[in-house]
Scaffold this active site. Structure first.
Site, mmCIF file in Angstrom:
data_model
loop_
_atom_site.group_PDB
_atom_site.id
_atom_site.type_symbol
_atom_site.label_atom_id
_atom_site.label_comp_id
_atom_site.label_asym_id
_atom_site.label_seq_id
_atom_site.Cartn_x
_atom_site.Cartn_y
_atom_site.Cartn_z
ATOM 1 N N ASN A 1 19.595 4.095 -11.950
ATOM 2 C CA ASN A 1 19.140 5.492 -11.928
ATOM 3 C C ASN A 1 18.274 5.646 -10.679
ATOM 4 O O ASN A 1 17.140 5.201 -10.650
ATOM 5 C CB ASN A 1 18.327 5.763 -13.210
ATOM 6 C CG ASN A 1 17.670 7.127 -13.200
ATOM 7 O OD1 ASN A 1 17.989 7.981 -12.372
ATOM 8 N ND2 ASN A 1 16.760 7.350 -14.141
ATOM 9 N N GLU B 1 14.138 3.548 -23.636
ATOM 10 C CA GLU B 1 13.208 3.363 -22.530
ATOM 11 C C GLU B 1 11.788 3.687 -22.980
ATOM 12 O O GLU B 1 11.405 4.864 -23.013
ATOM 13 C CB GLU B 1 13.578 4.286 -21.368
ATOM 14 C CG GLU B 1 14.979 4.080 -20.844
ATOM 15 C CD GLU B 1 15.110 4.578 -19.409
ATOM 16 O OE1 GLU B 1 15.363 3.747 -18.542
ATOM 17 O OE2 GLU B 1 14.930 5.779 -19.161
ATOM 18 N N GLY C 1 8.637 2.424 -14.633
ATOM 19 C CA GLY C 1 8.005 2.491 -13.320
ATOM 20 C C GLY C 1 6.604 1.900 -13.291
ATOM 21 O O GLY C 1 5.879 2.072 -12.311
ATOM 22 N N SER D 1 11.150 -1.004 -16.187
ATOM 23 C CA SER D 1 10.747 -2.170 -15.392
ATOM 24 C C SER D 1 11.658 -3.376 -15.585
ATOM 25 O O SER D 1 11.201 -4.524 -15.542
ATOM 26 C CB SER D 1 9.276 -2.531 -15.662
ATOM 27 O OG SER D 1 8.432 -1.434 -15.306
HETATM 28 P P1 PGA Z 1 12.146 1.648 -13.870
HETATM 29 O O1 PGA Z 1 12.851 3.013 -14.377
HETATM 30 O O2 PGA Z 1 13.210 0.589 -13.894
HETATM 31 O O3 PGA Z 1 11.678 1.963 -12.468
HETATM 32 O O4 PGA Z 1 11.047 1.362 -14.811
HETATM 33 C C1 PGA Z 1 13.762 2.990 -15.437
HETATM 34 C C2 PGA Z 1 14.224 4.393 -15.761
HETATM 35 O O5 PGA Z 1 13.413 5.316 -15.730
HETATM 36 O O6 PGA Z 1 15.408 4.605 -16.060
#
Ligand code: PGA
Length: 257
Positions: A9, A167, A173, A213
């Site tokens: 994504n 998630e 993030g 993450s």
């Molecule tokens: P991240 O985002 O891997 O940067 O934590 C995952 C997402 O929001 O799909």
């Protein structure tokens, strides 16, 4: 065996030129492997060019949202037919950033899911709790409401085409990843909610990704869990090496099984 889906994504990162470059590198590196699907979700602006780059490769195309209406006076929105025309197979809906900043609700997720399915594409339905909700003992109520809301009125046949991405909002993030056990326990619960709605066959067949993450260093441990069938990856999907390392972890696991 359930399909493992590793999806990048890209969020609001990478313009058209950078998206084409990243997609070309991923397309060159990702070989077709039975049981593992690799998906990228660039910005809308790059969808057409990325579609060209992915032609003939093992990588599938997604977009990050869609509107549920067919057409008309909806400034700033994009319809399912518009993305379908470009060869899009998956549409991410219900992402926590959409919920947090842009008023996404379970009702909207449900309308989008129905429309995406009617157009012959597959929704990746994102769900997840905040840290406050988890700490406040609301984890199961929140996830259950999100799943039930998203699938309201959707037939079992259509549900079997859907993907869920669990998630935890606190892991997106942030660099803080759910432990393998936390993620597994929660995803098993989510599968149980699907089982309650549609029975064993749909629940057992459904791909439930983990997101938040996920990185090369933690992917193998997460993917080894019984109820984790892939990943929805943000930060680590923006570089070919780290994204392909996660794809490789999935391939290794499938080939070992
Ligand atoms: P991240 O985002 O891997 O940067 O934590 C995952 C997402 O929001 O799909």
């Amino acid at each position: 065996m359930r399909k493992i889906i590793i999806a990048g994504n890209w969020k609001m990162n990478k313009g058209v030129a950078d998206s084409v470059k990243l997609a070309s590198e991923i397309a060159a590196a990702a070989k077709p492997v039975e049981g593992v699907e690799v998906v990228v979700a660039p910005t809308y602006l790059a969808t057409a060019k990325v579609a060209d780059v992915l032609k003939g490769s093992a990588v599938k195309l997604a977009v990050q949202d869609v509107h549920w209406e067919d057409q008309g006076a909806y400034t700033g929105k994009v319809s399912v037919d518009m993305v379908k025309e470009l060869g899009v197979e998956y549409v991410i809906i219900g992402h926590s950033e959409q919920r947090q900043y842009f008023g996404e609700t379970d009702e909207k997720v449900n309308k989008k899911a129905a429309k995406i399915l009617a157009a012959g594409m597959k929704p990746i339905i994102c769900i997840g709790e905040t840290l406050d909700q988890r700490n406040g003992g609301q984890l199961e109520a929140v996830l259950s409401a999100q799943v039930k809301g998203a699938f309201a009125g959707i037939s079992a046949e259509d549900a079997s085409k859907c993907v869920i991405a669990y998630e935890p909002v606190w892991a997106i993030g942030t660099g803080v990843v759910a432990t393998d056990e936390q993620a597994e326990e929660t995803q098993a619960f989510v599968r149980g909610v699907v089982r309650g709605l549609y029975g064993d066959a749909v629940a057992e067949g459904m791909t439930i990704q983990y997101g938040g993450s996920m990185k090369p260093g933690n992917a193998a441990g997460l993917l080894a869990q019984k109820d984790i069938d892939g990943g929805l990856i943000g930060g680590a999907a923006l570089k070919t090496d780290s994204f392909i390392a996660i794809v490789d972890a999935a391939v290794k696991m499938v080939q070992k099984a």
